[in-house]
Structures are given as C-alpha cells and as structure tokens.
Design a protein around this motif. Structure first.
Motif, mmCIF file in Angstrom:
data_model
loop_
_atom_site.group_PDB
_atom_site.id
_atom_site.type_symbol
_atom_site.label_atom_id
_atom_site.label_comp_id
_atom_site.label_asym_id
_atom_site.label_seq_id
_atom_site.Cartn_x
_atom_site.Cartn_y
_atom_site.Cartn_z
ATOM 1 N N LEU A 191 -38.937 1.513 3.064
ATOM 2 C CA LEU A 191 -39.368 1.373 1.640
ATOM 3 C C LEU A 191 -40.063 2.500 0.924
ATOM 4 C CD1 LEU A 191 -39.508 -2.511 2.036
ATOM 5 C CD2 LEU A 191 -37.849 -1.289 0.604
ATOM 6 N N ASP A 192 -40.786 2.972 1.732
ATOM 7 C CA ASP A 192 -41.755 3.892 1.089
ATOM 8 C C ASP A 192 -41.301 5.324 0.847
ATOM 9 O OD1 ASP A 192 -43.998 2.255 1.512
ATOM 10 O OD2 ASP A 192 -44.398 2.984 3.393
ATOM 11 N N ASP A 193 -39.651 5.491 1.309
ATOM 12 C CA ASP A 193 -39.067 6.585 1.207
ATOM 13 C C ASP A 193 -38.330 6.589 0.031
ATOM 14 O OD1 ASP A 193 -40.394 7.443 3.569
ATOM 15 O OD2 ASP A 193 -38.778 8.331 4.497
ATOM 16 N N TYR A 194 -37.951 5.402 -0.594
ATOM 17 C CA TYR A 194 -36.986 5.113 -1.579
ATOM 18 C C TYR A 194 -37.128 5.995 -2.758
ATOM 19 C CZ TYR A 194 -34.394 1.193 0.394
ATOM 20 O OH TYR A 194 -33.554 0.444 1.259
ATOM 21 N N ALA A 195 -38.531 6.146 -3.157
ATOM 22 C CA ALA A 195 -38.685 6.922 -4.446
ATOM 23 C C ALA A 195 -38.311 8.199 -4.238
ATOM 24 C CB ALA A 195 -40.188 6.752 -4.690
ATOM 25 N N GLY A 196 -38.415 8.994 -3.448
ATOM 26 C CA GLY A 196 -38.069 10.526 -3.349
ATOM 27 C C GLY A 196 -36.709 10.581 -2.795
ATOM 28 N N LEU A 197 -35.881 9.743 -2.421
ATOM 29 C CA LEU A 197 -34.727 9.894 -1.824
ATOM 30 C C LEU A 197 -33.771 10.688 -2.779
ATOM 31 C CD1 LEU A 197 -33.229 9.489 0.817
ATOM 32 C CD2 LEU A 197 -32.299 7.354 -0.096
ATOM 33 N N PRO A 198 -33.443 10.269 -3.797
ATOM 34 C CA PRO A 198 -32.534 10.847 -4.733
ATOM 35 C C PRO A 198 -32.896 12.424 -4.925
ATOM 36 C CG PRO A 198 -33.330 8.964 -5.867
ATOM 37 C CD PRO A 198 -34.234 8.981 -4.963
ATOM 38 N N GLN A 199 -34.140 13.016 -5.114
ATOM 39 C CA GLN A 199 -34.331 14.384 -5.070
ATOM 40 C C GLN A 199 -34.383 15.134 -3.957
ATOM 41 O OE1 GLN A 199 -36.503 11.762 -5.876
ATOM 42 N NE2 GLN A 199 -36.157 11.962 -8.530
ATOM 43 N N ARG A 200 -34.430 14.186 -2.862
ATOM 44 C CA ARG A 200 -34.221 15.010 -1.534
ATOM 45 C C ARG A 200 -32.692 14.960 -1.288
ATOM 46 N NH1 ARG A 200 -38.411 12.498 2.964
ATOM 47 N NH2 ARG A 200 -38.120 14.336 4.423
ATOM 48 N N ILE A 201 -31.974 14.013 -1.810
ATOM 49 C CA ILE A 201 -30.642 14.208 -1.534
ATOM 50 C C ILE A 201 -29.878 15.319 -2.469
ATOM 51 C CG2 ILE A 201 -28.511 13.036 -2.118
ATOM 52 C CD1 ILE A 201 -29.631 10.324 -1.330
ATOM 53 N N ASP A 219 -38.090 -8.928 2.696
ATOM 54 C CA ASP A 219 -37.517 -9.609 1.332
ATOM 55 C C ASP A 219 -37.471 -8.427 0.275
ATOM 56 O OD1 ASP A 219 -37.286 -11.957 2.633
ATOM 57 O OD2 ASP A 219 -39.311 -12.781 2.168
ATOM 58 N N GLU A 220 -38.246 -7.327 0.512
ATOM 59 C CA GLU A 220 -38.242 -6.379 -0.789
ATOM 60 C C GLU A 220 -37.018 -5.241 -0.525
ATOM 61 O OE1 GLU A 220 -42.015 -4.279 -0.971
ATOM 62 O OE2 GLU A 220 -42.987 -5.694 0.597
ATOM 63 N N VAL A 221 -35.993 -5.617 0.429
ATOM 64 C CA VAL A 221 -35.122 -4.501 0.879
ATOM 65 C C VAL A 221 -34.024 -4.776 -0.196
ATOM 66 C CG1 VAL A 221 -33.423 -3.647 2.461
ATOM 67 C CG2 VAL A 221 -35.766 -3.858 3.117
ATOM 68 N N PRO A 222 -33.641 -5.910 -0.396
ATOM 69 C CA PRO A 222 -32.178 -6.109 -1.218
ATOM 70 C C PRO A 222 -32.481 -5.442 -2.685
ATOM 71 C CG PRO A 222 -32.562 -8.052 0.079
ATOM 72 C CD PRO A 222 -33.764 -7.149 -0.018
ATOM 73 N N ALA A 223 -33.507 -5.816 -3.397
ATOM 74 C CA ALA A 223 -34.019 -5.046 -4.928
ATOM 75 C C ALA A 223 -33.939 -3.738 -4.895
ATOM 76 C CB ALA A 223 -35.169 -5.800 -5.407
ATOM 77 N N ALA A 224 -34.654 -3.038 -3.738
ATOM 78 C CA ALA A 224 -34.829 -1.568 -3.571
ATOM 79 C C ALA A 224 -33.374 -1.022 -3.391
ATOM 80 C CB ALA A 224 -35.837 -1.370 -2.508
ATOM 81 N N LEU A 225 -32.440 -1.604 -2.836
ATOM 82 C CA LEU A 225 -31.053 -1.181 -2.534
ATOM 83 C C LEU A 225 -30.439 -1.128 -3.622
ATOM 84 C CD1 LEU A 225 -30.284 -2.700 1.058
ATOM 85 C CD2 LEU A 225 -30.241 -0.157 0.501
#
Length: 383
Positions: free
Chosen positions: A140-150, A204-210
């Motif tokens: 979950l801590d990696d979601y924020a920077g994932l689009p930029q990384r991709i 429980d936090e994963v579905p919304a993050a996805l």
C-alpha cells in the motif's frame, strides 16, 4: 539491416489457417510484402510460421542474475536473454518483472534496474522486448508513486499479484521457508515476519487502493491484467476495475467467468507441455479444449510455447493453424498489436522457420532482421 528476400519451397502458414506447401513469402523493409522481393531463398524441407509472441515470461531472471552478485552489467544479461528468446522462435517478448515485498530479484529497486537495462539495450537487440510490471497488491505504501514509476520506465502492461500467505497469517502461523525467504531478501527473519503481518492486517484497505490505481493507470493507456484468478467473483472484481486480462486462472470457474465477461485469457505453456499444473490447478489443455484460452505464454520456460503449440496440433485437439494462433495471432490481439501475429502483407516480418521433420527452430526473424540462425539453413540464406 532488414532482409529483402523471397522465401520459396517451404510449407507456409498463411492467414485464415492455410498451411500452403511450396508457398512464396516475400520480405522487404521489415515487413511482409505482396510482390516478390530481392533474392529467392529455397526453404524446401522447412515450415515457415508467424513469430511467437510471448505475453508473460520470467525466464530472463537466470540471465540477469545467474548467481547472487555475479552479474553487474545487467544490460548484458538482457542481451543473453534475447539470445534464448530468439533461439526459441520468440519475436516479441514481454519480460515479467516483479515489484514485490519478497525482495531480492523481485524488489522494487531491482525492477527499476531491469527496466533501465531493457531501455538501454533496445537499439542493440532484434527481438521486440516489452516490459511488464507485476505489482503486489498489498504494498500500500508504494501506490502513490507507482504511476510515475511506470511512466518513467516505459511500462505499458501491469499485472496484479497477491502472494501473501493469508491463510497462515490469519491464524498467526509463520509460512514455510520464511527464514530462507527473509535472508534472500536481505532481511532479519523477525522483521520479515512482522512485515507480512502488517501487510495482511491492512487487507481491508486494498480494494479501494486498487480501484484508484487501476482507474489512473487506465487513463494512462496501460494494459492491465490479474494473475491467478481463483473464482468468478475475483474475476468480476478485476473486470469492474478495467482489468481485462486474466493470466493463468487457477480454476475452470474463473476461466469461464473471464470468457463470459469478454476478457482475455492467458494460460501457461509449461502447463500444456507437462499435461497439467505443477501446483494442482486446472489443466491448461482442458481449458483450451473448452475454448477458454486466447494465448499461451512461456511463464518460466522459453522453449514451451513452440512445444505446446506443436503438441496441441499433434494431439488433434487443434489443427496447426489454431494451435499456432495461441502463440502468434492470439497474443497480438491481447497486446493490441495489429501489426504482427500472422504472415500477411503489411504485417511485420516476424517469422520463425522450423525444420519440417524435427520441428526444431532453424531461424528466427524479427522485423525482417535475423535474430537467430543455426545449422544448414544458414547456407541457404547466404547463397
């Protein structure tokens, strides 16, 4: 340099499932052309087929890191991997690299290095090599920077995995091989164990993050897939997020749900060659027989796509054209690449040439350039 040649005398698999003995196939400027081009090459005794498009393979790992710390020049590892790809008739290869809590060769920083190496060698290889990111959903801590990384890595294909041992974590049991896994990742085993527990506790936090990350990646034009779908409900959840590729569904139920929803289904060619899953999941051959497959991929073994397609044809389950579509035309459609996948004028000159009797790979051409050639066929091309 691209070849300008007319291949003659071989059995050629042309569009619409036509295996034509003695057909001519002309190549010029990296494409298949309708008119004769260049010098004629006699390929009697050979099969000429569309190049293999491998949608998911991690067999390259052994080239990039044959031993811990042994390979410092990662770009040389990618070049070595390309040699194996080409020797197995693969003209377009998706390299599936983890972004995972497992660390080591699957660590986020290592993924950055792999993608940088693919970019660095792009002008030095013939095979069309495409990066795929396999993202662990509970990071979950990696979601924020994932689009930029991709975006920075030029990744156009992301697949979501969840390899946490949730059943054991739910009852507080340490998974087997935890110590070895931790040491491989360079972590203290107790620190590793606590990390697994912490990620599981936030499930429980994963579905919304996805939901959010899939929506954002979708707007970026990134192709999205899920790995190891277990049931219809799981596939429906992914589809609702715009994730329309089901990689290696584990059950008939999941595969049927994918087909009913119009999603693409990718199966593992080692499963076909072995005659079943090494993990006890649904048989790929059974799913193929039921029409629940769009493509078969190498997974961890680059010789398997060719072997699987030929086995399916020999068994009579499919004719050669239908079997070969699973490693050529079908994967091209999954990738949205309408410039390849069949030997038709205007398409890329992606060609694999097999010895007719042994069915071993004699030569591979990607974009009209030779990526592999071995044995007696070389004399025919050299004239």
């Amino acid at each position: 340099m691209t070849l300008e040649l007319t291949l003659q005398g071989a059995d050629v698999l042309l569009p619409e499932g036509r295996l034509v003995p003695g057909a001519e196939l002309s190549l010029a400027e990296g494409a298949i052309v309708a008119d004769r081009a260049g010098r004629a090459v006699d390929l009697s005794g050979y099969l000429v087929l569309p190049g293999i498009i491998d949608l998911h393979g991690d067999g390259f790992e052994r080239h990039l890191a044959p031993r811990r710390g042994a390979m410092k020049q990662m770009d040389e590892g990618v070049i070595a991997a390309e040699a194996e790809l080409a020797a197995n008739g693969i003209t377009t290869a998706v390299l599936a690299q983890f972004h995972s809590w497992e660390g080591g060769l699957r660590a986020p920083d290592y993924a950055d290095q792999v993608f940088a190496a693919i970019t660095a060698v792009r002008d030095r290889v013939v095979t069309d090599i495409l990066p795929q990111l396999r993202f662990e959903t509970h990071m979950l801590d990696d979601y924020a920077g994932l689009p930029q990384r991709i975006a920075a890595a030029g990744v156009g294909y992301v697949v979501f995995n969840d390899h946490l041992p949730h059943d054991r974590l739910a009852v507080g049991k340490k998974p087997p091989r935890l110590v070895g896994q931790a040491l491989k990742a360079g972590r203290n085993p107790e620190v590793h164990w606590q990390m697994l527990q912490d990620m599981h506790a936030r499930s429980d936090e994963v579905p919304a993050a996805l939901d959010a990350i899939c929506a954002e990646l979708g707007t970026m034009g990134v192709r999205l897939g899920s790995h190891d779908d277990q049931n219809a409900a799981m596939r429906t959840e992914w589809r609702d997020r715009g994730v329309r590729i089901s990689e290696f569904p584990e059950t008939l139920e999941a595969a049927e749900a994918a087909r009913a929803g119009g999603d693409h289904i990718i199966l593992g060619s080692p499963n076909v060659v072995r005659g079943g899953s090494h993990k006890g999941n649904v048989s790929a051959v059974e799913l193929i027989a039921m029409g629940l497959c769009d493509a078969i991929a190498s997974d961890y073994h680059y010789p398997s796509p060719r072997r699987a397609a030929l086995m399916l044809a020999r068994s009579g389950l499919l004719d050669l054209a239908g079997a070969w579509d699973l490693v050529s035309k079908g994967p091209a459609e999954v990738l949205g690449r309408d410039d390849r996948g069949e030997l038709a004028p205007g398409k890329r000159a992606d060609v694999v040439i097999l010895e007719k009797d042994s069915q071993r790979v004699a030569a591979t051409l990607s974009g009209g350039r030779v990526s592999y050639m071995s044995g007696d066929i070389a004399a025919r091309f050299l004239g």
